[in-house]
Scaffold this active site. Structure first.
Site, PDB file in Angstrom:
ATOM      1  N   ASP A 139     -38.754  42.354  34.952  1.00 28.26           N
ATOM      2  CA  ASP A 139     -39.500  41.980  36.152  1.00 28.26           C
ATOM      3  C   ASP A 139     -39.758  43.218  37.000  1.00 28.26           C
ATOM      4  OD1 ASP A 139     -40.851  40.095  37.645  1.00 28.26           O
ATOM      5  OD2 ASP A 139     -39.105  39.552  38.856  1.00 28.26           O
ATOM      6  N   TYR A 141     -42.082  44.931  40.536  1.00 26.82           N
ATOM      7  CA  TYR A 141     -42.064  44.806  42.006  1.00 26.82           C
ATOM      8  C   TYR A 141     -43.356  45.438  42.515  1.00 26.82           C
ATOM      9  CZ  TYR A 141     -39.124  44.918  46.341  1.00 26.82           C
ATOM     10  OH  TYR A 141     -38.550  44.722  47.579  1.00 26.82           O
ATOM     11  N   HIS A 146     -45.350  43.055  49.503  1.00 26.29           N
ATOM     12  CA  HIS A 146     -44.078  42.351  49.355  1.00 26.29           C
ATOM     13  C   HIS A 146     -42.910  43.325  49.586  1.00 26.29           C
ATOM     14  CE1 HIS A 146     -40.983  39.718  47.682  1.00 26.29           C
ATOM     15  NE2 HIS A 146     -40.653  40.658  46.830  1.00 26.29           N
ATOM     16  N   ARG A 155     -34.318  47.064  56.370  1.00 23.89           N
ATOM     17  CA  ARG A 155     -34.353  48.411  56.969  1.00 23.89           C
ATOM     18  C   ARG A 155     -35.594  48.521  57.841  1.00 23.89           C
ATOM     19  NH1 ARG A 155     -33.654  48.581  51.599  1.00 23.89           N
ATOM     20  NH2 ARG A 155     -35.901  48.871  51.378  1.00 23.89           N
ATOM     21  N   ASP A 245     -40.673  33.067  39.626  1.00 24.28           N
ATOM     22  CA  ASP A 245     -39.327  33.643  39.480  1.00 24.28           C
ATOM     23  C   ASP A 245     -38.455  33.111  40.625  1.00 24.28           C
ATOM     24  OD1 ASP A 245     -37.221  35.274  38.710  1.00 24.28           O
ATOM     25  OD2 ASP A 245     -37.984  37.017  39.803  1.00 24.28           O
ATOM     26  N   GLN A 252     -28.430  36.419  46.292  1.00 30.66           N
ATOM     27  CA  GLN A 252     -29.003  37.758  46.093  1.00 30.66           C
ATOM     28  C   GLN A 252     -28.491  38.755  47.137  1.00 30.66           C
ATOM     29  OE1 GLN A 252     -33.312  37.652  46.119  1.00 30.66           O
ATOM     30  NE2 GLN A 252     -33.531  39.846  45.815  1.00 30.66           N
ATOM     31  N   LYS A 265     -31.216  35.194  40.239  1.00 29.26           N
ATOM     32  CA  LYS A 265     -32.552  35.130  39.649  1.00 29.26           C
ATOM     33  C   LYS A 265     -32.572  34.471  38.272  1.00 29.26           C
ATOM     34  CE  LYS A 265     -34.838  38.098  42.509  1.00 29.26           C
ATOM     35  NZ  LYS A 265     -36.167  37.873  43.092  1.00 29.26           N
ATOM     36  N   THR A 371     -43.312  39.593  42.969  1.00 25.70           N
ATOM     37  CA  THR A 371     -43.976  38.722  43.928  1.00 25.70           C
ATOM     38  C   THR A 371     -45.291  39.333  44.393  1.00 25.70           C
ATOM     39  OG1 THR A 371     -41.779  38.111  44.631  1.00 25.70           O
ATOM     40  CG2 THR A 371     -43.579  37.424  46.047  1.00 25.70           C
TER      41      THR A 371
END
Ligand code: CA
Length: 443
Positions: A139, A141, A146, A155, A245, A252, A265, A371
């Site tokens: 997977d 990113y 996102h 952060r 997903d 998490q 996940k 995502t």
């Protein structure tokens, strides 16, 4: 790069299967996606089918019912055995051969109509299976929107980590719990630690979320030790699907450091049943570019073809149908929309990056995009973003609210490609439902 178009993409082309000519169908003759199914309630072997309108063409039957040219016949014989992976392994030329033959055979005026009409199964009578065997699942990113929104929650001053704009970030997931659309799964239980608690407890997740993603399904393999260069990366992609997903944000948040997500996940992921081939997507490509102020991709992630047409224009939707909506006969509410073309990395770049170290990809391997949130706040592709981590619940049309998912909620992903002068094609649905945690069920 799979951008060549031919007679199969002609927007004027119509099928003798009337429903394929209907306005708004996901499966006009220009699409022809692959799936695996058996007739509902039968114990017959799984067979490969191609969606056409509201029907499925059963390739096990179609292979033997009419005369095909030799090159097509041998490929259809392979497909008739019901093992899509073996066909996927052959690469793009085999797909193009079958696509052109099926397009001609399903077109209005075809001499095959009488024989093939008996090979159609209404989609409502087809129990879909996963389209292929998924050996490995990684997977990514790839939505910078996102990554930035999620990063801000952790952060606020430094949302995007310094590697993001250089490396297509990914991790290895788990294939065993990936199921086809229609999946219902138990709310996961896991270790959860409230910020003010001294120790974690084992409890059902209360912050269960979806992730609107697309799946990139690998066709032909690369040998271990042999990276796939950008110029050939798309030759190894069979097609795209919708992918949810499911993610337990509270599990998490406690487990993810330092090795990333694990049990938050891998309890369930849902795939749409139809693999839309790269050939069907060919007319819906878009140039891939980076803002001038951003780092440009390293040479191994760059190619003229990628700059010219590396992005795929897929419009995406997330819908929710709660238990109360279902009982009231309500089809559900649209939660958000976005587009694959807004991603920071292209599908070719993911294949080139995944293999640059010599890692071998196999037929049926699944690469999740991550995502796919768009640039606007209402294009957030998970509840964690849409509700600011549950703090601003979304209001639904029937008066309900959702911060995260409740038991009985069904999430429906939809996707389609449309462009002026072209026939719209769609991906069907990717639908999954949350069941109560096992310990919570009535005895
Ligand atoms: Ca994900």
């Amino acid at each position: 790069m799979t951008t060549a178009t031919d007679e199969t993409h002609d927007p004027e082309l119509k099928s003798w299967v009337d429903s394929a000519n209907a306005e708004g169908t996901d499966f006009p003759i220009q699409n022809l996606p692959y799936g695996a199914f058996r007739r509902r309630g039968s114990g017959e072997p799984i067979r490969i089918g191609v969606a056409i309108g509201d029907q499925v063409l059963d390739l096990r039957l179609a292979s033997g019912r009419t005369a095909w040219p030799d090159d097509v016949a041998s490929l259809l014989t392979l497909l008739a055995e019901g093992d899509l992976n073996a066909f996927m392994a052959l690469g793009p030329q085999a797909r193009v051969t079958v696509r052109r033959a099926l397009s001609a055979a399903l077109a209005q005026g075809s001499a095959h109509e009488a024989q093939l009409a008996g090979c159609l199964v209404p989609q409502t009578d087809a129990a879909m299976n996963l389209p292929c065997r998924i050996g490995d699942y990684s997977d990514f990113y790839i939505s910078v929107h996102h990554a930035t929104t999620i990063g801000k929650q952790f952060r606020p001053d430094n949302p995007l980590l310094p590697n993001y704009k250089w490396v297509p970030i990914g991790y290895h997931g788990r294939a065993s719990s990936i199921q086809v659309s229609g999946q219902a799964f138990y709310r996961p239980t896991g270790q959860i630690k409230a910020p003010d608690a001294a120790a974690p407890t084992l409890a059902p997740s209360r912050r269960l979320d979806y992730e609107l993603e697309m799946g990139i399904v690998i066709g032909s393999a690369n040998a271990q030790g042999e990276p796939v260069p950008m110029e050939h990366a798309e030759d190894h992609i069979f097609g795209l699907t919708l992918f949810n997903d499911w993610s337990a944000r509270d599990i998490q948040g406690w487990e993810y450091q330092p090795l990333g997500p694990f049990l938050s996940k891998n309890f369930a992921s849902t795939l749409s049943p139809w693999l839309v081939t790269m050939e069907a997507l060919a007319p819906f490509r878009r140039g891939f570019s980076r803002p001038a102020d951003d780092p440009q991709p390293l040479p191994y992630l760059d190619s003229p073809q990628n700059r010219e047409g590396g992005a795929v224009d897929v419009e995406l939707e997330v819908w929710i149908q709660t238990e109360a909506m279902r009982q009231a006969g309500h089809a559900g509410d649209l939660l958000s929309t976005s587009n694959l073309a807004d991603a920071y990395w292209s599908v070719a770049q993911l294949v080139a990056h995944h293999t640059v170290n010599g890692c071998n990809l196999n037929p049926g391997d699944l690469l999740g995009t991550g995502t796919l949130s768009g640039p606007q706040p209402d294009q957030a592709a998970s509840l964690m973003e849409l509700t600011s981590n549950g703090k601003r619940p979304v209001k639904l049309s029937n008066g309900e609210e959702r911060g995260f998912l409740e038991d009985g909620d069904t999430i429906i992903l939809k996707g389609y490609c449309q462009r002026s002068g072209l026939r719209r094609i769609g991906f069907g649905e990717c639908r999954g439902t949350v069941l109560p945690a096992r310990g919570d069920r009535a005895a």
